[in-house]
Write a protein that holds these residues in place. Structure first.
Motif, PDB file in Angstrom:
ATOM      1  N   PHE A 279       5.654  -2.408   0.211  1.00 34.23           N
ATOM      2  CA  PHE A 279       5.115  -3.200  -0.894  1.00 34.23           C
ATOM      3  C   PHE A 279       6.115  -4.286  -1.280  1.00 34.23           C
ATOM      4  O   PHE A 279       7.322  -4.033  -1.304  1.00 34.23           O
ATOM      5  N   ASN A 280       5.595  -5.459  -1.609  1.00 32.20           N
ATOM      6  CA  ASN A 280       6.269  -6.601  -2.254  1.00 32.20           C
ATOM      7  C   ASN A 280       6.511  -7.790  -1.338  1.00 32.20           C
ATOM      8  O   ASN A 280       6.747  -8.889  -1.818  1.00 32.20           O
ATOM      9  N   ASN A 281       6.496  -7.588  -0.018  1.00 29.22           N
ATOM     10  CA  ASN A 281       6.688  -8.701   0.916  1.00 29.22           C
ATOM     11  C   ASN A 281       7.948  -9.497   0.606  1.00 29.22           C
ATOM     12  O   ASN A 281       7.934 -10.725   0.509  1.00 29.22           O
ATOM     13  N   THR A 282       9.049  -8.786   0.447  1.00 28.07           N
ATOM     14  CA  THR A 282      10.338  -9.436   0.214  1.00 28.07           C
ATOM     15  C   THR A 282      10.943  -9.907   1.535  1.00 28.07           C
ATOM     16  O   THR A 282      10.425  -9.606   2.617  1.00 28.07           O
ATOM     17  N   MET A 283      12.040 -10.606   1.451  1.00 25.46           N
ATOM     18  CA  MET A 283      12.691 -11.146   2.642  1.00 25.46           C
ATOM     19  C   MET A 283      13.028 -10.057   3.654  1.00 25.46           C
ATOM     20  O   MET A 283      12.907 -10.260   4.862  1.00 25.46           O
ATOM     21  N   ILE A 284      13.436  -8.873   3.181  1.00 26.65           N
ATOM     22  CA  ILE A 284      13.849  -7.828   4.111  1.00 26.65           C
ATOM     23  C   ILE A 284      12.679  -7.298   4.928  1.00 26.65           C
ATOM     24  O   ILE A 284      12.883  -6.720   6.001  1.00 26.65           O
ATOM     25  N   ASP A 296       1.791  -7.966  -0.160  1.00 29.57           N
ATOM     26  CA  ASP A 296       2.394  -9.083  -0.885  1.00 29.57           C
ATOM     27  C   ASP A 296       1.907  -9.033  -2.337  1.00 29.57           C
ATOM     28  O   ASP A 296       0.742  -9.318  -2.620  1.00 29.57           O
ATOM     29  N   THR A 297       2.803  -8.647  -3.238  1.00 28.36           N
ATOM     30  CA  THR A 297       2.460  -8.566  -4.662  1.00 28.36           C
ATOM     31  C   THR A 297       2.688  -9.893  -5.378  1.00 28.36           C
ATOM     32  O   THR A 297       2.483  -9.984  -6.587  1.00 28.36           O
ATOM     33  N   PRO A 327      -3.426 -11.316  -7.740  1.00 25.40           N
ATOM     34  CA  PRO A 327      -4.012 -10.658  -6.560  1.00 25.40           C
ATOM     35  C   PRO A 327      -2.949 -10.306  -5.514  1.00 25.40           C
ATOM     36  O   PRO A 327      -1.874 -10.912  -5.470  1.00 25.40           O
ATOM     37  N   THR A 328      -3.281  -9.320  -4.690  1.00 26.35           N
ATOM     38  CA  THR A 328      -2.377  -8.886  -3.612  1.00 26.35           C
ATOM     39  C   THR A 328      -3.074  -9.082  -2.263  1.00 26.35           C
ATOM     40  O   THR A 328      -4.291  -9.181  -2.181  1.00 26.35           O
ATOM     41  N   VAL A 329      -2.262  -9.120  -1.212  1.00 25.57           N
ATOM     42  CA  VAL A 329      -2.814  -9.251   0.139  1.00 25.57           C
ATOM     43  C   VAL A 329      -1.900  -8.489   1.103  1.00 25.57           C
ATOM     44  O   VAL A 329      -0.673  -8.427   0.903  1.00 25.57           O
TER      45      VAL A 329
END
Length: 346
Positions: A279-284, A296-297, A327-329
């Motif tokens: 969850f979150n679609n961060t750089m890592i 992707d939050t 929204p999320t994807v």
């Protein structure tokens, strides 16, 4: 010697009161005059005296940010950095500064919030979490102090301005994603269950299993609250289950990375032996090996909207307390693999 309002007024050929109204963005001044005065301010190197503005307007032009734990630990997680970047961007647009709590315990953070409010150090507060048994939010409500939450409030949601994702739906959708890949034994690794987001994502996971007619095994539901040691322990426990999972829903990219490291240290191949979503679609998530499929939050937007909402509330204290759902994807990468179903033969 520093440049004064009178210097700007003389150079722009306007009254000092006009310069003051330009600084406060008064609607009584035309856009043409504002542009002219601001151009002179820039040319002369005039800087607004914020201390003077505070005395006159009773506004600090500062927003307080209340974190879960100390910012030192929070910055380990890129999600926090993205939230802060969004908040900072919105504050910059409206000429606000930010003030971060720095305490290492819940009690220390609460005391800092009291100092913020009683010392009039900030105009309003953004609380970066929603948690049961929290002292901060009830205190802000009792003081009638302007605040916005990131996360759905535990109670009195209709009276509270907040920005959030639909975390139940997001978790349900990403669990469905693993089910569609053929996984029937799916584990769930959440965060601290005292936080509303953790409970919502577990609920979405359970709904997906029920809709897919899959058994819910409590032995496959774990929590990670503090770092790598917990990840090692969770992986050990999951692999010792009689029928281990083939897929994992992990509700934070940072925790997903620590779990992936623990799994590979046990000799598992990813994603062949274990499919993982975060969850979150961060750089890592992009840099992990394999690259992590994740929800992707829109963490930057969460931060930006929370600051915009608070500034709106400061400008219009009587406005209706609104909620904003971002929204999320699902972002598909390489950490998931179809699970081949073995058919039974007579």
């Amino acid at each position: 010697m520093s440049v004064t309002i009178k210097d700007v007024a003389r150079e722009a050929n306007v009254a000092p009161s006009t310069v003051s109204r330009v600084i406060s963005d008064s609607p009584r001044i035309s856009e043409q005059t504002k542009r002219k005065v601001r151009k002179v301010m820039e040319e002369l190197g005039y800087h607004i005296n914020y201390n003077g503005r505070v005395l006159v307007s009773q506004s600090t032009q500062t927003i307080g940010i209340v974190t879960k734990v100390s910012t030192v630990h929070s910055f380990d997680n890129p999600f926090f950095s993205e939230l802060l970047r969004g908040i900072s961007d919105a504050c910059h647009e409206e000429d606000y500064s930010i003030y971060l709590t720095t305490g290492n315990t819940e009690e220390a953070i609460f005391k800092e919030v009291v100092k913020m409010v009683q010392g009039k150090r900030v105009d309003g507060v953004i609380v970066l979490y929603s948690r049961e048994d929290d002292k901060v939010v009830p205190y802000l409500r009792d003081c009638n102090f302007p605040f916005v939450m990131i996360g759905k409030p535990v109670n009195r949601a209709g009276e509270t301005m907040f920005v959030d994702n639909d975390n139940i739906l997001a978790s349900k959708e990403v669990t469905d994603y693993l089910i569609q890949l053929g996984h029937e034994r799916i584990g769930f690794i959440g965060g601290d269950s005292h936080f509303e987001v953790a409970r919502d994502r577990l609920e979405g996971f359970r709904q997906a299993l029920a809709n897919g007619h899959l058994e819910e095994d409590k032995n496959l539901q774990k929590n990670i609250q503090s770092g790598l040691a917990d990840a090692d322990q969770v992986v050990e426990e999951l692999l010792q289950v009689k029928d281990p999972p083939t897929g994992l829903v992990i509700t934070d990219d940072y925790n997903a990375l620590t779990v992936m490291r623990a799994l590979t240290s046990k000799g598992l191949k990813l994603p062949e032996d274990m499919s993982i979503v975060g969850f979150n679609n961060t750089m890592i998530a992009r840099l992990s090996n394999p690259a992590l499929t994740t929800v992707d939050t829109q963490s930057f937007q969460l931060g930006h909207e929370s600051a915009r909402s608070l500034i709106d509330l400061l400008n219009r204290p009587d406005m209706i307390k609104k909620s904003v759902i971002i929204p999320t994807v699902i972002v598909e990468r390489d950490s998931c693999h179809p699970r081949k179903t073995i058919k039974q033969t007579d």
